[in-house]
Design an enzyme around this catalytic site. Structure first.
Site, PDB file in Angstrom:
ATOM      1  N   CYS A  52       0.614  -1.069   0.168  1.00 61.46           N
ATOM      2  CA  CYS A  52      -0.176  -0.025  -0.102  1.00 61.46           C
ATOM      3  C   CYS A  52       0.708   1.363   0.194  1.00 61.46           C
ATOM      4  CB  CYS A  52      -0.457   0.069   1.277  1.00 61.46           C
ATOM      5  SG  CYS A  52      -2.032  -1.451   1.025  1.00 61.46           S
ATOM      6  N   THR A  53       1.831   1.394   1.093  1.00 59.73           N
ATOM      7  CA  THR A  53       2.695   2.150   1.189  1.00 59.73           C
ATOM      8  C   THR A  53       3.282   2.552  -0.994  1.00 59.73           C
ATOM      9  OG1 THR A  53       3.300   2.351   3.358  1.00 59.73           O
ATOM     10  CG2 THR A  53       4.594   3.699   2.123  1.00 59.73           C
TER      11      THR A  53
END
Length: 158
Positions: A52-53
């Site tokens: 996600c990052t």
């Protein structure tokens, strides 16, 4: 990658379901309040997680593409606004991170982008035109990032 949609959820050509969620500062952001502006709603599982990052940092680093297309970028997870504020500060995100925290995953569910078994949003993106119609939908399985090229294609099609 599932370009056809997200199973039984919202598809291209549908009217985008409205939602109102707090951003990382606790300010309410509603889809209906953004009518007149194209919007990219990017559901993702969790703040501070690796994939996600990487995805959101890719969007941050290519944010100019969204600005040039006059598209409002909204990243949505089931995290709390407090977690999202720390995440936005840590990663220098200039776009809204929306907390679909309570009722848990309600906005993601309305789009068919919620994994009830795991209690998280799926990696699903909905590109919505200024009139509120979904123009493009794409997603990837858990563990796979959405390619930036797919965002470029969706923005170009607006």
């Amino acid at each position: 990658m599932d370009d056809a949609g997200t199973g039984q959820g919202v598809r291209a050509g549908d009217t985008a379901p409205d939602f109102s969620l707090p951003n990382q500062f606790g300010e309410p952001v509603s889809l209906s309040g953004l009518r007149g502006t194209p919007v990219a709603v990017v559901f993702y599982p969790f703040a501070f997680s690796g994939i996600c990052t990487a995805e959101l940092c890719g969007l941050r680093d290519n944010f100019a593409s969204f600005r040039r297309a006059d598209v409002r970028l909204l990243a949505v997870s089931v995290d709390s606004k407090y977690t999202l504020r720390a995440y936005a500060q840590a990663e220098r995100y200039e776009f809204d991170l929306l907390a679909d925290f309570w009722p848990h995953g309600e906005a993601a569910r309305s789009y068919g982008a919620f994994d009830a078994e795991r209690g998280m949003a799926t990696r699903s993106t909905f590109v919505i035109d200024a009139a509120g119609m979904v123009r493009d939908v794409f997603s990837t399985p858990s563990g796979q990032a959405r390619p930036l090229e797919r965002y470029r294609q969706a923005l170009a099609a607006l």
